[in-house]
Design a protein around this motif. Structure first.
Motif, PDB file in Angstrom:
ATOM      1  N   TYR A   7       0.947  -1.151  -0.314  1.00  0.00           N
ATOM      2  CA  TYR A   7       0.362  -0.392  -0.020  1.00  0.00           C
ATOM      3  C   TYR A   7       0.993   1.515  -0.076  1.00  0.00           C
ATOM      4  CZ  TYR A   7      -4.381  -2.783   1.139  1.00  0.00           C
ATOM      5  OH  TYR A   7      -5.051  -3.501   1.031  1.00  0.00           O
ATOM      6  N   GLU A   8       2.274   1.503   0.377  1.00  0.00           N
ATOM      7  CA  GLU A   8       3.076   1.884   0.872  1.00  0.00           C
ATOM      8  C   GLU A   8       3.495   2.977  -0.468  1.00  0.00           C
ATOM      9  OE1 GLU A   8       2.730   0.346   4.814  1.00  0.00           O
ATOM     10  OE2 GLU A   8       3.199  -0.289   2.434  1.00  0.00           O
ATOM     11  N   GLU A   9       3.078   1.890  -1.756  1.00  0.00           N
ATOM     12  CA  GLU A   9       4.268   2.654  -3.094  1.00  0.00           C
ATOM     13  C   GLU A   9       2.420   2.692  -3.815  1.00  0.00           C
ATOM     14  OE1 GLU A   9       5.912  -0.690  -5.151  1.00  0.00           O
ATOM     15  OE2 GLU A   9       7.444  -0.873  -3.713  1.00  0.00           O
ATOM     16  N   TRP A  10       1.434   2.606  -3.568  1.00  0.00           N
ATOM     17  CA  TRP A  10      -0.292   3.164  -3.697  1.00  0.00           C
ATOM     18  C   TRP A  10      -0.563   5.047  -4.219  1.00  0.00           C
ATOM     19  CZ3 TRP A  10      -5.042  -0.363  -3.638  1.00  0.00           C
ATOM     20  CH2 TRP A  10      -4.195  -1.378  -4.133  1.00  0.00           C
ATOM     21  N   THR A  11      -0.545   5.692  -4.306  1.00  0.00           N
ATOM     22  CA  THR A  11      -1.018   6.614  -4.557  1.00  0.00           C
ATOM     23  C   THR A  11      -1.910   6.689  -3.576  1.00  0.00           C
ATOM     24  OG1 THR A  11      -2.968   6.731  -5.838  1.00  0.00           O
ATOM     25  CG2 THR A  11      -0.308   7.092  -6.622  1.00  0.00           C
ATOM     26  N   TYR A  54      -7.448   5.330  -1.698  1.00  0.00           N
ATOM     27  CA  TYR A  54      -9.102   5.032  -0.575  1.00  0.00           C
ATOM     28  C   TYR A  54      -9.798   5.176  -1.798  1.00  0.00           C
ATOM     29  CZ  TYR A  54     -13.511   8.536  -0.400  1.00  0.00           C
ATOM     30  OH  TYR A  54     -14.263   8.570  -0.211  1.00  0.00           O
ATOM     31  N   GLU A  55      -9.654   4.704  -3.078  1.00  0.00           N
ATOM     32  CA  GLU A  55     -10.349   4.257  -3.981  1.00  0.00           C
ATOM     33  C   GLU A  55     -11.008   2.470  -3.018  1.00  0.00           C
ATOM     34  OE1 GLU A  55     -10.548   2.542  -8.668  1.00  0.00           O
ATOM     35  OE2 GLU A  55      -9.940   4.397  -7.662  1.00  0.00           O
ATOM     36  N   ARG A  56      -9.672   1.969  -2.605  1.00  0.00           N
ATOM     37  CA  ARG A  56      -9.646   0.271  -1.976  1.00  0.00           C
ATOM     38  C   ARG A  56     -10.406   0.160  -0.859  1.00  0.00           C
ATOM     39  NH1 ARG A  56     -11.148  -4.231  -2.510  1.00  0.00           N
ATOM     40  NH2 ARG A  56      -9.114  -5.755  -1.288  1.00  0.00           N
ATOM     41  N   ILE A  60     -14.317  -1.656  -0.103  1.00  0.00           N
ATOM     42  CA  ILE A  60     -14.759  -2.130   0.783  1.00  0.00           C
ATOM     43  C   ILE A  60     -15.310  -1.868   2.520  1.00  0.00           C
ATOM     44  CG2 ILE A  60     -12.843  -2.842   3.131  1.00  0.00           C
ATOM     45  CD1 ILE A  60     -10.705  -3.298   1.566  1.00  0.00           C
ATOM     46  N   GLY A  61     -15.725  -0.604   2.509  1.00  0.00           N
ATOM     47  CA  GLY A  61     -17.063  -0.105   2.377  1.00  0.00           C
ATOM     48  C   GLY A  61     -16.409  -0.128   3.895  1.00  0.00           C
ATOM     49  N   ARG A  66     -13.316   7.333   5.631  1.00  0.00           N
ATOM     50  CA  ARG A  66     -12.265   7.424   5.370  1.00  0.00           C
ATOM     51  C   ARG A  66     -12.151   8.478   4.274  1.00  0.00           C
ATOM     52  NH1 ARG A  66     -16.331   3.941   2.647  1.00  0.00           N
ATOM     53  NH2 ARG A  66     -17.563   5.360   1.085  1.00  0.00           N
ATOM     54  N   SER A  67     -13.556   9.420   4.573  1.00  0.00           N
ATOM     55  CA  SER A  67     -12.700  10.613   3.565  1.00  0.00           C
ATOM     56  C   SER A  67     -11.832  11.761   4.442  1.00  0.00           C
ATOM     57  CB  SER A  67     -14.274  11.061   3.366  1.00  0.00           C
ATOM     58  OG  SER A  67     -15.114  11.573   4.464  1.00  0.00           O
ATOM     59  N   ASP A  68     -12.371  11.130   5.937  1.00  0.00           N
ATOM     60  CA  ASP A  68     -10.527  11.955   6.892  1.00  0.00           C
ATOM     61  C   ASP A  68      -9.579  11.678   7.284  1.00  0.00           C
ATOM     62  OD1 ASP A  68     -13.318  14.208   7.529  1.00  0.00           O
ATOM     63  OD2 ASP A  68     -14.198  12.768   8.604  1.00  0.00           O
ATOM     64  N   MET A  69      -9.257  10.798   6.678  1.00  0.00           N
ATOM     65  CA  MET A  69      -7.868   9.618   7.227  1.00  0.00           C
ATOM     66  C   MET A  69      -7.211  10.348   5.457  1.00  0.00           C
ATOM     67  SD  MET A  69      -9.607   5.576   7.744  1.00  0.00           S
ATOM     68  CE  MET A  69     -10.755   5.478   8.590  1.00  0.00           C
ATOM     69  N   THR A  70      -5.735  10.407   6.841  1.00  0.00           N
ATOM     70  CA  THR A  70      -4.559  10.930   5.950  1.00  0.00           C
ATOM     71  C   THR A  70      -4.356   9.038   5.250  1.00  0.00           C
ATOM     72  OG1 THR A  70      -3.514   9.865   7.405  1.00  0.00           O
ATOM     73  CG2 THR A  70      -4.113  12.005   7.579  1.00  0.00           C
ATOM     74  N   LYS A  71      -3.135   9.110   4.562  1.00  0.00           N
ATOM     75  CA  LYS A  71      -2.672   7.629   3.779  1.00  0.00           C
ATOM     76  C   LYS A  71      -2.588   6.867   4.820  1.00  0.00           C
ATOM     77  CE  LYS A  71       0.282   6.020   0.317  1.00  0.00           C
ATOM     78  NZ  LYS A  71       1.379   6.565  -0.514  1.00  0.00           N
TER      79      LYS A  71
END
Length: 92
Positions: A57-61, A66-68, A72-73, A77-82
């Motif tokens: 995941y660290e290599e993902w944007t 966010y899309e993943r 999953i639901g 998530r909208s308030d979370m950092t990477k």
């Protein structure tokens, strides 16, 4: 100690409760532990504990993560950092 979902009437029967408990002790989620233990008990399946060939995941944007999380639901998530999204995905 992790509770065995086989003890609950609403959860499917575990095929390999010992493996389930060992995986839970290693920190795997209830869902993943049950999937692995049941798949290992099936002679037609050859699962491993480690997942597929996807990049960490660290290599993902952040957008990809966010899309993943959306697929999953994961709530909030909208308030979370990477980093928070990565943590939530790993503990789902």
């Amino acid at each position: 100690m992790a509770k065995n979902p086989a003890e609950s009437g609403s959860t499917p029967q575990l095929k390999d409760p010992k493996l389930y408990e060992a995986l839970r002790d290693e920190g795997y989620s209830k869902e993943k532990s049950a999937r692995i233990s049941n798949a290992k008990a099936n002679p037609d399946m050859q699962p491993s504990k480690k997942g597929g060939k996807a990049a960490p995941y660290e290599e993902w944007t952040k957008d990809e993560i966010y899309e993943r999380a959306q697929e999953i639901g994961i709530d909030g998530r909208s308030d979370m950092t990477k980093d928070q999204l990565i943590e939530a995905l790993r503990h789902h």
